[in-house]
Motif scaffolding. Structure first.
Motif, PDB file in Angstrom:
ATOM      1  N   GLY A   1       0.784  -1.222   0.000  1.00 16.92           N
ATOM      2  CA  GLY A   1       0.000   0.000   0.000  1.00 16.92           C
ATOM      3  C   GLY A   1       0.818   1.275   0.000  1.00 16.92           C
ATOM      4  N   GLY A   2       2.157   1.164  -0.006  1.00 23.58           N
ATOM      5  CA  GLY A   2       2.987   2.357  -0.015  1.00 23.58           C
ATOM      6  C   GLY A   2       3.248   2.863  -1.419  1.00 23.58           C
ATOM      7  N   ARG A   3       4.167   3.826  -1.524  1.00 23.40           N
ATOM      8  CA  ARG A   3       4.496   4.392  -2.830  1.00 23.40           C
ATOM      9  C   ARG A   3       5.745   3.774  -3.422  1.00 23.40           C
ATOM     10  N   GLY A   4       6.398   2.886  -2.678  1.00 22.41           N
ATOM     11  CA  GLY A   4       7.671   2.343  -3.107  1.00 22.41           C
ATOM     12  C   GLY A   4       7.553   1.311  -4.213  1.00 22.41           C
ATOM     13  N   PRO A   5       8.711   0.808  -4.686  1.00 25.53           N
ATOM     14  CA  PRO A   5       8.726  -0.157  -5.786  1.00 25.53           C
ATOM     15  C   PRO A   5       8.509  -1.585  -5.318  1.00 25.53           C
ATOM     16  N   GLY A   6       8.056  -2.414  -6.240  1.00 30.51           N
ATOM     17  CA  GLY A   6       7.913  -3.834  -5.971  1.00 30.51           C
ATOM     18  C   GLY A   6       8.019  -4.613  -7.267  1.00 30.51           C
ATOM     19  N   LEU A   7       8.473  -5.848  -7.184  1.00 31.44           N
ATOM     20  CA  LEU A   7       8.562  -6.715  -8.356  1.00 31.44           C
ATOM     21  C   LEU A   7       7.321  -7.598  -8.422  1.00 31.44           C
ATOM     22  N   VAL A   8       6.685  -7.632  -9.578  1.00 28.51           N
ATOM     23  CA  VAL A   8       5.459  -8.407  -9.769  1.00 28.51           C
ATOM     24  C   VAL A   8       5.814  -9.748 -10.418  1.00 28.51           C
ATOM     25  N   TRP A   9       5.424 -10.827  -9.758  1.00 32.11           N
ATOM     26  CA  TRP A   9       5.697 -12.167 -10.256  1.00 32.11           C
ATOM     27  C   TRP A   9       4.516 -12.699 -11.059  1.00 32.11           C
ATOM     28  N   GLU A  10       4.774 -13.724 -11.842  1.00 34.89           N
ATOM     29  CA  GLU A  10       3.696 -14.397 -12.553  1.00 34.89           C
ATOM     30  C   GLU A  10       2.660 -14.860 -11.533  1.00 34.89           C
ATOM     31  N   GLY A  11       1.408 -14.522 -11.783  1.00 33.39           N
ATOM     32  CA  GLY A  11       0.344 -14.836 -10.842  1.00 33.39           C
ATOM     33  C   GLY A  11      -0.080 -13.636 -10.024  1.00 33.39           C
ATOM     34  N   GLY A  12       0.710 -12.537 -10.064  1.00 31.41           N
ATOM     35  CA  GLY A  12       0.298 -11.300  -9.413  1.00 31.41           C
ATOM     36  C   GLY A  12       0.930 -10.998  -8.074  1.00 31.41           C
ATOM     37  N   ARG A  13       1.703 -11.946  -7.493  1.00 30.80           N
ATOM     38  CA  ARG A  13       2.337 -11.663  -6.212  1.00 30.80           C
ATOM     39  C   ARG A  13       3.356 -10.540  -6.370  1.00 30.80           C
ATOM     40  N   VAL A  14       3.436  -9.657  -5.382  1.00 30.06           N
ATOM     41  CA  VAL A  14       4.363  -8.528  -5.430  1.00 30.06           C
ATOM     42  C   VAL A  14       5.369  -8.635  -4.295  1.00 30.06           C
ATOM     43  N   SER A  15       6.645  -8.551  -4.633  1.00 31.13           N
ATOM     44  CA  SER A  15       7.707  -8.516  -3.637  1.00 31.13           C
ATOM     45  C   SER A  15       8.146  -7.071  -3.466  1.00 31.13           C
ATOM     46  N   GLY A  16       7.852  -6.493  -2.297  1.00 32.00           N
ATOM     47  CA  GLY A  16       8.252  -5.119  -2.045  1.00 32.00           C
ATOM     48  C   GLY A  16       9.765  -4.982  -1.976  1.00 32.00           C
ATOM     49  N   LEU A  17      10.271  -3.849  -2.431  1.00 36.48           N
ATOM     50  CA  LEU A  17      11.697  -3.573  -2.419  1.00 36.48           C
ATOM     51  C   LEU A  17      11.968  -2.402  -1.488  1.00 36.48           C
ATOM     52  N   GLY A  18      12.924  -2.577  -0.592  1.00 37.13           N
ATOM     53  CA  GLY A  18      13.284  -1.512   0.333  1.00 37.13           C
ATOM     54  C   GLY A  18      14.726  -1.090   0.124  1.00 37.13           C
TER      55      GLY A  18
END
Length: 295
Positions: A8-25
């Motif tokens: 829910g933040g403004r930062g970046p994340g990587l989207v995987w096949e299937g829609g899962r998002v890995s947030g990047l800090g």
């Protein structure tokens, strides 16, 4: 890569096949090995029917057939003139003298500006799609600004950016010039000046130099480093050997990735290097010479 899609933040994340998002800090370790062949993931929620192979250096991330499907519903390609949504015209600033005028769906807020790597921006107006498009073209011509800024140029501009006050002053001056241009579409509602700055969101204060840019990913290649900043699709990494490397995440689309654990032994054959990068790299932010590993 997706902005504002993780937690829910403004930062970046990587989207995987299937829609899962890995947030990047910022400050976190990024470590992966490339596995297998690069395959087209499909477009608009549809899988590529043939899982076509993709060239390693393509930033489009789609095969020709899926790219045509994607553009058939693209506002940017002028193939969706009947889109009933409200659109906004914006003025985006990427660095001194690097400006563009563009449009985005109002419902997306500032996501498009984050995706493009705009360091600062302001809205200009809002209205129907074709009114926004006509005004975009008018202002682009009147201000003498291009309709796109190459990513290689944006990367170079991030090093040694002027301060926030100077950035805001340039955007403000361009906004005033745009407001004085005659011939805006009469149905477009003009919006007040409101400079938004992404330097902190992107952590650009940590971008002191660029030693190299990843040219492509390859099967068996790997990258290990610490994330220091991100802008648009780019990750700015400090590799294990201390090199400042940029990875355009569009090059990751379609690849299989495996984690590289702390202390894991790497046997990369000809791709082995003493630093944290074992994929082809272009030295510097804009040179064309490619080497197997950085340094």
């Amino acid at each position: 890569m997706r902005w504002g899609g993780a937690g829910g933040g403004r930062g970046p994340g990587l989207v995987w096949e299937g829609g899962r998002v890995s947030g990047l800090g910022y400050g976190q370790r990024v470590a992966f090995r490339v596995v297998g062949e690069r395959r087209c993931p499909g477009a608009r929620g549809n899988r590529c029917p043939v899982e076509a192979r993709l060239p390693g250096r393509s930033t489009g991330g789609l095969c020709p057939e899926c790219a045509r499907l994607d553009r058939a519903h693209s506002v940017a390609a002028d193939t969706a003139a009947g889109d009933p949504r409200t659109f906004r015209v914006y003025l985006a600033w990427f660095g001194p003298g690097l400006v563009k005028v563009g449009i985005t769906a109002e419902e997306r807020g500032g996501a498009r500006l984050l995706e493009q790597g705009a360091v600062a921006y302001t809205w200009l107006g809002r209205g129907a799609l074709m009114a926004a498009r006509r005004t975009e073209e008018l202002l682009g011509t009147a201000l003498g600004v291009p309709d796109r800024v190459p990513y290689a140029v944006k990367r170079l501009a991030r090093v040694g950016l002027p301060g926030a006050a100077e950035r805001a002053a340039e955007v403000t001056g361009l906004y005033r010039r745009a407001a004085e241009v005659g011939g805006w579409d009469e149905t477009l509602e003009r919006l007040p000046l409101g400079v938004e700055d992404h330097a902190e969101v992107f952590a650009l204060g940590a971008v002191e130099r660029i030693d190299g840019v990843v040219a492509e990913l390859v099967d068996g290649g790997w990258l290990v480093g610490r994330l220091v900043a991100a802008a648009g699709p780019d990750l700015h990494l400090e590799a294990e050997g201390g090199e400042a490397v940029v990875l355009d995440t569009r090059l990751m689309v379609g690849w299989g990735l495996a984690a590289v654990a702390e202390g894991e032994k790497r046997e990369m054959g000809e791709m082995e290097s003493g630093g944290g990068v074992a994929v082809p790299v272009v030295k510097g932010p804009g040179e064309e010479e490619v080497q197997g590993g950085l340094f």
